[in-house]
Write an enzyme that holds these catalytic residues in place. Structure first.
Site, PDB file in Angstrom:
ATOM      1  N   LYS A  77       0.857  -1.188  -0.084  1.00 28.82           N
ATOM      2  CA  LYS A  77      -0.291  -0.076  -0.002  1.00 28.82           C
ATOM      3  C   LYS A  77       1.001   1.442  -0.095  1.00 28.82           C
ATOM      4  CE  LYS A  77      -4.425   1.317   1.907  1.00 28.82           C
ATOM      5  NZ  LYS A  77      -5.588   0.840   2.968  1.00 28.82           N
ATOM      6  N   GLU A 108     -19.270  -5.209  10.584  1.00 26.24           N
ATOM      7  CA  GLU A 108     -20.383  -4.776  11.497  1.00 26.24           C
ATOM      8  C   GLU A 108     -21.397  -5.488  12.006  1.00 26.24           C
ATOM      9  OE1 GLU A 108     -19.418  -3.805   8.429  1.00 26.24           O
ATOM     10  OE2 GLU A 108     -18.063  -1.901   8.507  1.00 26.24           O
ATOM     11  N   ARG A 119     -25.427  -2.116   7.581  1.00 29.28           N
ATOM     12  CA  ARG A 119     -25.118  -3.636   7.652  1.00 29.28           C
ATOM     13  C   ARG A 119     -25.667  -4.329   8.533  1.00 29.28           C
ATOM     14  NH1 ARG A 119     -20.240  -5.014   4.332  1.00 29.28           N
ATOM     15  NH2 ARG A 119     -21.027  -4.104   2.192  1.00 29.28           N
TER      16      ARG A 119
END
Ligand SMILES: Cc1ncc(C[n+]2csc(CCOP(=O)(O)OP(=O)(O)O)c2C)c(N)n1
Length: 653
Positions: free
Chosen positions: A300, A386, A414
């Site tokens: 990243k 979640e 969610r």
């Protein structure tokens, strides 16, 4: 096509002068006309372009840098848009946008009427599936692959998903459903060992162990060596043999091989920064039959030293200096709600050993990273999960623990069933701390938290609250952790607090279910919630100048509400205006209208519900968006004036 020369000082220290290839690429078809040997330069140019734009405008940063080679190689090998690429989440798609007709408009990204922050089907035919929330790509790609087969087409479908998103249950539901069906379909795992924060969980460990198992790596290099030494004539047979040998040894030496067990052909791990290797592997995989799971390793932030060294900080950024990496954005001076929450949470936990904090892969966005430092044993990052996070909290609560679940309003959607079925139905004392409630700003419709008032109000037994400022937010949270009345929700915006906030111990307690009378006036009562309380007070001041007198009530408890003050107010005012930074359909206003109707008053007051209109709100600066939808001082004042005017029209002379 004109050829231009790129001559500029590279911020990494090297001077380069060369012909720009990016200037000659508007769409992937232009990229595909280049020789493979030119792709390295294209990768460098798209990285530079991405760094230039984000350093000036801000935006998601490190993830796109990490997939520069992947993006170039995918569009080079696959026949996009006929072949369909489904990017997960979309925060890593800036380079995809650069290569798909949107390079010129890239500086407009995240601004009102500019390019979308994530992926949008209505923005480009190359954005096959809209995204913003994580882990939808495999399910969507699977649907696209099945749809393709049903209509008799034959294009390729590739889902590109990060290892962070692979911590989400949805990804496994999709793999489980898709793997054994035998359809052509590729899942490309972009494994950078990072979510926004370091990736967590057993799957992350599994992927890491797959790469770091020394025996496996030894076998891989041995196989490669044998292949390289093989005379070209015998190549095909040997390659086949070696491939099989590698496969069998991999089965013996790597842990689990979960993807193969799920029905996918596992290929990898492959160096995701080796453009030639990627092109080669993509070509092979493109022509394979059945579901393939391709595992690439990337870094990243690749290509920008500051981001490589600290990918967490550089997940997203405001404008910055390209050399020093220093941020250029000016702060408002006042802390943000999320920071006030982070500090308050520590104080709550200092005072009560039962208080714990849960985040779903957003430690810095929710400021629970501050809590982690202070109380590491009471901090739980469940990953992008979640639903699981909420049910986990419910389990904790059965043991007398007081969990505070810190999840953005939009992501908590969610977990709606977990809130209803696992928490509320059992009356468990879980506190939901919802950041980014209301208009989230530049992240747009996938990230605005417009629905939480409506969905929390609909849950029986849920105490629904919205503070007017940071001080009240902490007082409500403290009360929530002390209450035995079941689940609570507290919401706050992505904004600075309106005034400095003292230590929690210096904040006076609030009595449960009480409203606060802030102003008196006989023409209208404004029942205001959360962020709209101070805005409503300012609107009332503005109206006062026109001789219109408004009462303003801070309705910090939306449910259960202050019955006494409510009755007094609605009985004594001809006009009731409710104001909320939430979806107006089924929101607080709708709830109040029903409660007023039940009083059967004669004459009844006129009720005007002001909130976020029943539509998806675009991306842009928060203040501007609030103005556009009438949730600012002038907008609220206008609704009062209109309400009073309309009432006068209806009344007999
Ligand atoms: C449902 C949901 N929860 C949280 C987020 C916030 N979020 C955006 S990107 C991201 C990290 C994704 O990690 P990964 O898939 O590994 O991609 P990377 O950034 O490493 O490329 C998170 C947690 C989200 N977009 N959707």
């Amino acid at each position: 096509m004109p050829v231009s020369f790129v001559g500029r000082a590279n911020y990494q220290g090297k001077e380069r002068i060369r012909v720009s290839l990016l200037d000659q690429i508007k769409y992937p078809a232009d990229l595909r006309r280049l020789k493979q040997e030119h792709l390295r330069q294209v990768v460098q140019e798209v990285r530079d372009r991405h760094i230039d734009v984000v350093s000036e405008k801000g935006g998601h940063f490190g993830a796109s840098l990490g997939v520069a080679e992947l993006t170039v190689a995918l569009h080079y090998v696959f026949d996009t848009p006929r072949d369909q690429l489904i990017w997960d989440t979309g925060h890593q798609a800036y380079i995809h946008k650069i290569l798909t007709g949107r390079n010129e408009r890239l500086p407009s990204i995240r601004t009102r009427h500019g390019l979308a922050p994530f992926l949008r089907r209505d923005e480009s035919e190359y954005d096959v599936f809209g995204a913003g929330h994580a882990a939808t790509s495999i399910s969507a790609a699977w649907g696209i692959a099945v749809g393709r087969d049903l209509i008799g087409e034959d294009f390729q479908v590739v889902a590109i998903i990060g290892d962070g998103a692979m911590g989400c249950g949805l990804a496994y539901e999709a793999l489980n459903n898709a793997g054994h069906a035998g359809r052509d379909f590729i899942v490309l795992l972009n494994d950078n060992d990072m979510s926004i924060a370091p990736a967590v969980g057993a799957m992350n460990k599994y992927l890491t162990s797959m790469i770091t198992t020394p025996a496996y790596n030894k076998v891989r290099s041995l196989v490669k060596e044998v292949l390289q030494r093989t005379p070209t004539g015998v190549g095909d047979v040997m390659e086949e043999l070696a491939g099989r040998m590698e496969e069998s040894l991999k089965h013996l030496l790597t842990p689990g091989l979960i993807f193969e067990e799920l029905g996918f052909r596992y290929v990898g791990p492959i160096d995701g920064h080796d453009i030639d290797a990627l092109v080669d592997v993509f070509r092979r995989v493109r022509d394979m039959k059945g579901p393939v799971f391709l595992h690439t390793l990337t870094q990243k932030g690749k290509g920008f030293t500051h981001a490589e060294n600290d990918p967490w900080t550089w997940h997203a950024s405001g404008p910055f200096d390209k050399v020093t990496g220093k941020g250029l954005a000016k702060s408002s001076g006042l802390p943000r709600y999320q920071n006030v929450f982070g500090k308050g949470l520590i104080e709550l936990a200092d005072a009560d050993p039962k208080v714990v904090a849960i985040t779903a892969a957003m430690p810095d966005g929710t400021s629970t990273d501050m809590f982690q430092k202070a109380h590491p044993d009471r901090y739980f990052d469940v990953g992008i999960a979640e639903g699981h996070g909420v049910t986990f909290a419910a389990g904790l609560a059965t043991q007398g623990i007081r969990p505070i679940v810190a999840i953005y309003s939009t992501f908590l959607q969610r977990a709606f069933d977990n809130i209803v079925h696992d928490v509320a139905l059992q009356g468990l004392p879980v506190v939901f701390g919802m950041d980014r409630a209301g208009i989230a700003g530049e992240d747009g419709p996938t990230h605005h938290g417009t629905l939480d008032i409506a969905y929390m109000l609909s849950v029986p037994g849920m105490t629904v609250t919205a503070p007017k400022d940071g001080r009240e937010m902490l007082a409500l949270l403290r009360l929530a952790t002390q209450s035995d009345s079941g689940p609570w929700s507290v919401r706050w915006p992505r904004a600075p607090v309106p005034a400095e906030v003292p230590h929690l111990r210096d904040i006076e307690p609030i009595e449960a279910h009480t409203w606060e009378l802030l102003r008196n006036g006989g023409d209208c009562v404004i029942l205001a919630t959360g962020t709209m309380v101070l805005t409503s007070v300012a609107a009332a001041e503005l109206l006062e100048a026109d001789g219109i007198r408004c009462t303003v009530v801070n309705c910090r408890f939306l449910k259960p509400y202050d019955r006494d003050v409510f009755e007094e107010m609605v009985r004594s005012h001809p006009l009731v205006l409710t104001v909320e930074e939430g979806q107006v359909t089924n929101g607080f206003g709708a709830f109040m209208a029903r409660e007023i109707d039940a009083l059967d008053l004669d004459p009844p007051p006129r009720v005007v519900a002001v909130g976020i209109p029943d539509q998806f709100i675009e991306h842009g600066a928060r203040e501007g968006l609030l103005r556009e939808i009438g949730l600012d001082v002038a907008g609220i004042a206008a609704r009062v004036r209109a309400g009073i005017g309309r009432r006068a029209e209806l009344e007999p002379a």
